[in-house]
Design an enzyme around this catalytic site. Structure first.
Site, short mmCIF file in Angstrom:
data_model
loop_
_atom_site.label_atom_id
_atom_site.label_comp_id
_atom_site.label_asym_id
_atom_site.label_seq_id
_atom_site.Cartn_x
_atom_site.Cartn_y
_atom_site.Cartn_z
CG HIS A 79 -0.36 0.08 2.55
ND1 HIS A 79 -0.07 -1.04 3.30
CD2 HIS A 79 0.02 1.12 3.31
CE1 HIS A 79 0.46 -0.67 4.46
NE2 HIS A 79 0.54 0.64 4.50
CD GLU A 130 -1.59 3.30 6.61
OE1 GLU A 130 -0.56 2.96 6.00
OE2 GLU A 130 -1.72 3.16 7.84
#
Ligand code: CO
Length: 134
Positions: A79, A130
C-alpha cells in the site's frame, strides 16, 4: 485533500532478510521490528530523507498479508500512505464520492499511533491506499 506521501509499504516473505538487505546493500537507516498483534504484521520502518518505507512481515497464521504473499511470493508493494489534515472529514468526503473504506468504515489507530483508514484497492486503480492524519 491528500498531502505528503507518508510511506510506501512493502510486504516481504522474510523480514530479517529484507532488513539486512536494506541495511547492508542499500545502506538505509532501518528501525527496530515492531509486532502489531492487532494488525497481524511485524513492521520495520526505514527512514529516508523525504519519506519512509514500511516493511511488513506476516505475524501469526491469520495475518492479513498472507494471501498477498501467496499471490506475490517474492513480496511486493502492499500500500501507499498519504497524509490528510483531518481524517474524519476525509472519510466522510470519500464515502460521499462512493469510495469504500475498509473494515467498519471508521478510522483506526495505525502503526504510528495516529488515526488511519484504508480505501478499497478496486476503487483506486488496484492500489490499496492508507490515509493517515498528519
Ligand atoms: Co502503512
Amino acid at each position: 485533500m491528500i498531502g505528503r506521501l507518508n510511506h510506501v509499504a512493502i510486504a516481504v516473505p522474510d523480514l530479517e532478510a529484507a532488513v539486512r538487505q536494506y541495511k547492508l546493500v542499500l545502506g538505509a537507516n532501518v528501525g527496530e521490528p515492531q509486532d502489531e498483534q492487532e494488525h497481524g504484521v511485524t513492521v520495520v520502518f526505514i527512514e529516508l530523507q523525504n519519506t519512509k518505507i514500511e516493511l511488513l512481515g506476516p505475524l501469526g497464521k491469520d495475518s492479513p498479508i498472507i494471501t498477498f504473499l501467496q499471490n506475490n511470493p517474492a513480496g511486493g508493494i502492499h500500500h501507499v500512505c498519504y497524509e490528510v489534515d483531518n481524517i474524519l472529514v476525509a472519510c466522510e468526503n470519500l464515502k460521499k464520492s462512493g469510495a469504500r473504506v475498509l473494515g467498519d468504515g471508521a478510522p483506526k489507530i495505525g502503526a504510528h499511533g495516529k488515526p488511519v483508514l484504508f480505501l478499497h484497492p478496486k476503487d483506486f486503480n488496484g492500489c490499496l491506499i492508507e490515509l493517515e492524519q498528519a
